[in-house]
Design an enzyme around this catalytic site. Sequence first.
Site, mmCIF file in Angstrom:
data_model
loop_
_atom_site.group_PDB
_atom_site.id
_atom_site.type_symbol
_atom_site.label_atom_id
_atom_site.label_comp_id
_atom_site.label_asym_id
_atom_site.label_seq_id
_atom_site.Cartn_x
_atom_site.Cartn_y
_atom_site.Cartn_z
ATOM 1 N N TRP A 164 0.858 -1.190 0.000
ATOM 2 C CA TRP A 164 0.000 0.000 0.000
ATOM 3 C C TRP A 164 0.893 1.238 0.000
ATOM 4 O O TRP A 164 2.091 1.129 0.266
ATOM 5 C CB TRP A 164 -0.898 0.020 1.259
ATOM 6 C CG TRP A 164 -2.180 0.806 1.023
ATOM 7 C CD1 TRP A 164 -2.492 2.020 1.545
ATOM 8 C CD2 TRP A 164 -3.270 0.427 0.185
ATOM 9 N NE1 TRP A 164 -3.726 2.419 1.079
ATOM 10 C CE2 TRP A 164 -4.222 1.471 0.234
ATOM 11 C CE3 TRP A 164 -3.536 -0.679 -0.619
ATOM 12 C CZ2 TRP A 164 -5.419 1.429 -0.483
ATOM 13 C CZ3 TRP A 164 -4.729 -0.714 -1.342
ATOM 14 C CH2 TRP A 164 -5.659 0.331 -1.259
ATOM 15 N N ASP A 220 0.485 11.201 -0.320
ATOM 16 C CA ASP A 220 -0.529 12.252 -0.207
ATOM 17 C C ASP A 220 -1.871 11.646 0.190
ATOM 18 O O ASP A 220 -1.999 10.412 0.296
ATOM 19 C CB ASP A 220 -0.655 13.011 -1.542
ATOM 20 C CG ASP A 220 -1.282 12.158 -2.632
ATOM 21 O OD1 ASP A 220 -0.976 10.945 -2.720
ATOM 22 O OD2 ASP A 220 -2.109 12.688 -3.394
ATOM 23 N N GLU A 223 -3.133 8.767 -1.715
ATOM 24 C CA GLU A 223 -2.365 7.522 -1.576
ATOM 25 C C GLU A 223 -1.526 7.206 -2.801
ATOM 26 O O GLU A 223 -1.279 6.039 -3.104
ATOM 27 C CB GLU A 223 -3.325 6.347 -1.291
ATOM 28 C CG GLU A 223 -4.414 6.678 -0.318
ATOM 29 C CD GLU A 223 -5.194 5.458 0.170
ATOM 30 O OE1 GLU A 223 -6.056 4.975 -0.560
ATOM 31 O OE2 GLU A 223 -4.907 5.007 1.300
ATOM 32 N N GLU A 224 -1.122 8.226 -3.530
ATOM 33 C CA GLU A 224 -0.426 7.984 -4.794
ATOM 34 C C GLU A 224 0.949 8.625 -4.886
ATOM 35 O O GLU A 224 1.864 8.042 -5.452
ATOM 36 C CB GLU A 224 -1.290 8.511 -5.957
ATOM 37 C CG GLU A 224 -2.580 7.755 -6.108
ATOM 38 C CD GLU A 224 -3.534 8.378 -7.108
ATOM 39 O OE1 GLU A 224 -4.416 7.669 -7.581
ATOM 40 O OE2 GLU A 224 -3.386 9.583 -7.404
ATOM 41 N N GLU A 448 -18.540 7.272 -4.093
ATOM 42 C CA GLU A 448 -17.303 8.052 -4.109
ATOM 43 C C GLU A 448 -17.298 9.021 -5.290
ATOM 44 O O GLU A 448 -16.958 10.189 -5.166
ATOM 45 C CB GLU A 448 -16.114 7.082 -4.199
ATOM 46 C CG GLU A 448 -14.753 7.742 -4.246
ATOM 47 C CD GLU A 448 -13.643 6.703 -4.411
ATOM 48 O OE1 GLU A 448 -13.466 6.170 -5.532
ATOM 49 O OE2 GLU A 448 -12.973 6.402 -3.404
HETATM 50 C C1 NOJ Z 1 -6.151 2.982 -4.159
HETATM 51 C C2 NOJ Z 1 -6.227 4.328 -3.530
HETATM 52 O O1 NOJ Z 1 -7.174 4.307 -2.537
HETATM 53 C C3 NOJ Z 1 -6.572 5.383 -4.542
HETATM 54 O O2 NOJ Z 1 -6.568 6.650 -3.954
HETATM 55 C C4 NOJ Z 1 -5.599 5.337 -5.657
HETATM 56 O O3 NOJ Z 1 -5.961 6.276 -6.628
HETATM 57 C C5 NOJ Z 1 -5.537 3.942 -6.247
HETATM 58 N N1 NOJ Z 1 -5.221 2.985 -5.227
HETATM 59 C C6 NOJ Z 1 -4.538 3.863 -7.386
HETATM 60 O O4 NOJ Z 1 -3.223 4.079 -6.906
HETATM 61 C C1 NOJ Z 2 -9.280 6.490 -1.856
HETATM 62 C C2 NOJ Z 2 -8.970 7.898 -1.520
HETATM 63 O O1 NOJ Z 2 -8.026 8.377 -2.449
HETATM 64 C C3 NOJ Z 2 -8.437 8.017 -0.118
HETATM 65 O O2 NOJ Z 2 -8.243 9.366 0.203
HETATM 66 C C4 NOJ Z 2 -9.389 7.399 0.860
HETATM 67 O O3 NOJ Z 2 -8.800 7.416 2.134
HETATM 68 C C5 NOJ Z 2 -9.725 5.985 0.470
HETATM 69 N N1 NOJ Z 2 -10.136 5.902 -0.899
HETATM 70 C C6 NOJ Z 2 -10.834 5.417 1.346
HETATM 71 O O4 NOJ Z 2 -11.987 6.195 1.218
#
Ligand code: NOJ
Ligand code: NOJ
Length: 597
Positions: A164, A220, A223-224, A448
Amino acid sequence: MASNIINEYKESACDVLRAVFPQAMQWRFLIPALGICASVFAQSSTVDSYVSTESPIAKAGVLANIGANGVKSSGAYSGVVIASPSTTNPNYLYTWVRDSSLVFKTLIDQYTSGQDTTLHSLVDDFVSAEANIQQVINPSGTVSTGGLGEPKFYINETAFTGSWGRPQRDGPALRSIAMITYANWLIANNNESYVADSLWPTIKLDLDYVMNNWNETTFDLWEEVDSSSFFTSAVQHRALRQGSALATATGQTSVVSGYNAQAEDILCFLQSFWSPSPGFMTANTGGGRSGKDSNTVLTSIHTFDVNAGCDATTFQPCSDIALSNLKVYVDSFREIYDINTGIPASEAVATGRYPEDVYQGGNPWYLTTFAVAEQLYDALIVWNNEGSLTVTDVSFPFFQQFEQNITLGTYSSSTSTYSTLTTAIKDFADGFVAVAAKYTPSDGGLAEQYSRTNGTPVSAVDLTWSYASALTVFNARAGKAPASWGAASLTVSSACSTSEAATVPVVFNVNVTTTLGQNIYLTGSVGALTDWSTTDAILMSSADYPIWSTAVTLLANTDVQYKYIIVDNGDITWESDPNNEFTTPTSGITTRNDVWR
Ligand code: NOJ
Ligand code: NOJ
């Protein structure tokens, strides 16, 4: 000039009528006679009715996703927030520290403000659950070796060990902000011992983590991107300021100087994210993208302090840089989503995380569209409190969307310009809620994302954070501000160098007769004019047709070349040669009055 006066007249007539006839029914009879503000009113009443139907749905949506009794969160431990009940594509049956903390900040604000007095035990459940989660050994470490930066856990409070984007250092900051808000209320209500025994140890672990690690890289909030991130740094700054105040109030004075010293450094660092031309906060120091990102709009709403005025240092919602940033962010979505096609240049559109996003189709998100509206409602609250608003060279392009002939200066609430602008900005804000409303399914469920091509819900259903974002934007629209956090009168230390390139606002007006379906765009030789891009070129407003207009922030004293283009269903027609050219001045507004050739 004449049309300006008529516009002001129309807006104040609209205000008067709104005050005298607050009911939609009565309006229906007046509108034929007074069509002048019919569309503004129609939208406002659509949003009124959305707010009243969606509020209870959003509240129930949040509560359904909290264990142990939430109806959609079976298996979640007490006080644990699931991100969404979705278990496949995507599987969101986890608890994220970020989502949980933002959701509980919303509930804690409702509880401590008296808006919902039933939430006490749920808030205590959250505090206990997070205290447990802090101690879970996970791939980021133990509680004392970095484990607090772990982004997500299973809903039974065990570690998720798959790969992750970790660590995510906004989590501990957001969690402590939520808990400190609760602690302050408890102290004000004579329960200091509960704070000392049950809250402070948890809060202190998070704050110490922030103090010791804020300067390390982080993924960030999406999560990227692994770098430094404006949202993360800004909430870390807020957490340490609030933590230092709480420590002072409760006699935990040994931590105060350490928290303050790091907060000073973060506030200094935050200033470096500013990109002066065209005037936005670059979301991340890494990432290789445009940097235009809802990260920054979320920063302004989650670090809003109603007592801090329009302070730019802490990026308050009505600060000139936050308004400029909002416009640049919003405009980056006008051309990329099909559902935004045909919406005029200064009206609300669907917005997403960032324009380059491809995750789950890279669609607009409900929570980011609501965030735009919330920033604007927050700004309106402060202008109303202060009895004035100020147009600076930096916020000029933002305000010019609502009043073509606006000039720099401070407008007191008794002026017609103030009424014109605030009425139009309220309407603009309502427009973003109306976009989300239009694409909310009839059962009120908030996923979402909503499809960029047809607006239907996409990705995780019943996203807890989406529901929380609806609750906060509805409160802001009703004029309710969360408790202040001490942003007022903070200054950037003199040791911090924040030298900024000087910029100037430039209005581009071009007279072009077009046919239906054609739009005029501006493109040119500098970054703020999109480096001669035809796909990212700046859509101009036709509000004063046949004059097409836009305002752009450019570096001062710089040679600039530009052209207008006609875009007709993807076909591009360039103005004939040579390029238009001028040198920006060192200060003041410049207006280019051109005729298409
Ligand atoms: C899962 C993350 O929750 C999401 O924010 C991200 O865009 C995707 N992985 C792709 O990296
Ligand atoms: C993906 C989002 O990018 C992230 O900010 C969030 O924490 C997770 N989904 C779970 O909602």
